[in-house]
Design an enzyme around this catalytic site. Structure first.
Site, PDB file in Angstrom:
ATOM      1  CE  LYS A 107      -4.350  -1.981   1.312  1.00 51.18           C
ATOM      2  NZ  LYS A 107      -3.887  -3.148   2.093  1.00 51.18           N
TER       3      LYS A 107
HETATM    4  C1  LIG Z   1      -4.426  -4.254   1.801  1.00 50.72           C
HETATM    5  C2  LIG Z   1      -3.608  -5.232   1.847  1.00 50.72           C
HETATM    6  C3  LIG Z   1      -4.393  -6.359   1.081  1.00 50.72           C
HETATM    7  C4  LIG Z   1      -5.535  -5.797  -0.231  1.00 50.72           C
HETATM    8  O1  LIG Z   1      -5.569  -5.186  -0.922  1.00 50.72           O
HETATM    9  P1  LIG Z   1      -6.756  -4.799  -1.488  1.00 50.72           P
HETATM   10  O2  LIG Z   1      -6.763  -4.147  -3.044  1.00 50.72           O
HETATM   11  O3  LIG Z   1      -7.713  -4.616  -0.327  1.00 50.72           O
HETATM   12  O4  LIG Z   1      -7.706  -6.276  -2.583  1.00 50.72           O
HETATM   13  C5  LIG Z   1      -3.396  -7.856   0.497  1.00 50.72           C
HETATM   14  N1  LIG Z   1      -1.988  -7.974   1.773  1.00 50.72           N
HETATM   15  C6  LIG Z   1      -1.497  -6.885   2.474  1.00 50.72           C
HETATM   16  C7  LIG Z   1      -0.616  -6.965   3.642  1.00 50.72           C
HETATM   17  C8  LIG Z   1      -2.693  -5.612   2.690  1.00 50.72           C
HETATM   18  O5  LIG Z   1      -1.683  -5.024   3.428  1.00 50.72           O
END
Ligand SMILES: *Cc1c(COP(=O)(O)O)cnc(C)c1O
Length: 432
Positions: A107
């Site tokens: 993210k």
């Molecule tokens: C947010 C997150 C996901 C999921 O991603 P999305 O874009 O919401 O599908 C998977 N793994 C981790 C570690 C995350 O922080």
């Protein structure tokens, strides 16, 4: 390029406006109005192009009518002082490590880009913004890090009490300055609902310049497509299948966008934990959102994935087209643990629980498609889930230094019940 709402009931807006607004006025999500063919640009990329080169050229092809090249370059260079890395682990299975950024989760790509772009646009317009965001763990920590001390921006993060890892909680609650953490006595769905209602409350949005930074914001999606493009430039194969550990499906949607722009991607595997709403939809055509279940991979505990609207909208609500592009596979907590353990024993490589969900789904797929060339998106550093990793594999992951430092800092949060009225009062009292 213009941006429209997935619900088709709002005027088209510029990239800047979509990014600063977050949600469209009709409650829908912003999506590109059209998808230009960038396949020639993608084809010309080579393994020697840097990640930032690829981001700049792609963005300039998409938004050149709105942003000047020097603006684009400034945003990209401020956003990305970290890059993805590829690790070939097993035959047909390569890991795309996306956890080398400041909060050690994928993210960071979306959040850093959004923060750099927002600061650029707000300073230029002499405006302020209050970012309101719900997190099941990783969004909040990436957002907190990315927006820390950014000018003209205040950040309010809602997280479910007791449902994020201790380290994630420290990442949310120890920064201070322009970052406020609200500890909600409820689930992630409660947090997400409170944020949605705040955006839909006319009185509140008139009083305060609210904006969002979670995966509904278009400014998060765009940069997430860059690493699919970079991976293709590195590997130069046209048969890559990407496995994406998914919760709100922002990461996967960004991959679908890259494919629609002409990136040669063969297929996607949507890997979920037991919150298997999308795999069920792909198998049956029935979409039944429901309250989220708590699992080991808590950043994927989502019962009503917000980007599902964007996926449907991209394929004109055609189940067949979605099914043609995506295979959904759901993985249990027990399988997740077995995978973490087996991969450590076999390869000496530690997986975070989210990446392990994707790993298991990839192995599943390889059994019936032995020729497949899979790239698995590794979404977080194993050290972010210390307790689970240690308990499952017997091995202590090495903790990156900036995370280790956090553990000794005091937590500052404001505890709140899952009640919109309480949130609205808090916002008005704090920021009006
Ligand atoms: C947010 C997150 C996901 C999921 O991603 P999305 O874009 O919401 O599908 C998977 N793994 C981790 C570690 C995350 O922080």
């Amino acid at each position: 390029m213009q941006f429209i709402s997935t619900r088709n009931n709002s005027p088209a807006v510029s990239f800047q406006e979509a990014l600063l607004k977050g949600l469209a006025p009709d409650g829908g999500l912003y999506r590109p109005e059209s998808f230009p063919d960038l396949s020639r640009l993608f084809n010309d990329f080579s393994p020697s192009d840097t990640f930032n080169d690829i981001c700049q050229k792609t963005l300039s092809s998409l938004l050149g009518d709105e942003l000047q090249d020097d603006q684009i370059n400034r945003i990209i260079n401020r956003a990305f002082d970290f890059v993805p890395e590829l690790k070939a682990l097993a035959p047909g299975l390569t890991i795309l490590e996306l956890f080398h950024g400041p909060s050690h989760a994928f993210k960071d790509f979306g959040a850093s880009f959004l923060a750099a772009a927002m600061e650029e646009f707000l300073l230029q317009r002499d405006q302020k913004s209050i970012i309101l965001t719900a997190t099941s763990g990783d969004t909040g920590s990436a957002v907190a890090q990315a927006f820390y001390k950014k000018k003209n921006i205040q950040v309010v993060i809602l997280y479910p009490s007791g449902r994020v890892s201790p380290l994630q909680e420290k990442q949310l609650t120890t920064l201070g300055e322009n970052i406020v953490a609200l500890e909600i006595k409820g689930s992630f769905d409660d947090c997400q609902r409170m944020v949605k209602e705040a955006f839909q409350n006319k009185e509140l949005t008139k009083l305060l310049p609210l904006s969002s930074a979670n995966s509904i914001n278009l400014g998060r999606l765009f940069p997430q497509s860059f690493y699919y493009i970079w991976t293709q430039a590195q590997l130069k194969r046209k048969d890559i299948i990407f496995t994406v550990p998914s919760g709100n499906f922002g990461n996967l949607t960004a991959g679908l966008y890259a494919k629609t722009w002409g990136l040669p991607i063969k297929h996607f595997i949507a890997a979920t934990n037991s919150n298997d709403i999308v795999p069920l939809y792909l198998n049956s055509g029935e979409y039944s959102p429901r309250p989220s279940l708590q699992t080991l991979s808590n950043a994927m505990d989502v019962g009503a994935p917000s980007n599902f609207e964007r996926m449907l909208s991209l394929y004109d609500h055609k189940w067949d087209s979605l099914k043609e592009n995506i295979t959904g596979i759901s993985v249990s907590d027990e399988e997740t643990r077995q995978t973490m353990n087996a991969v450590y024993k076999k390869h000496g490589y530690l997986l975070c629980p989210h990446t392990a969900v994707g790993y298991h789904a990839s192995l599943d797929y390889l059994q019936t498609h032995p020729e497949a060339q899979i790239v698995l998106l590794s979404t977080a550093h194993p050290a972010k889930f210390l307790e689970i990793v240690k308990e499952t594999t017997g091995k202590d992951p090495e903790i990156p230094e900036n995370l280790a430092r956090l553990l000794s800092l005091p937590k500052h949060s404001c505890v709140m019940s899952p009640d919109c009225k309480e949130l609205f009062t808090f916002l008005k009292d704090s920021f009006r």
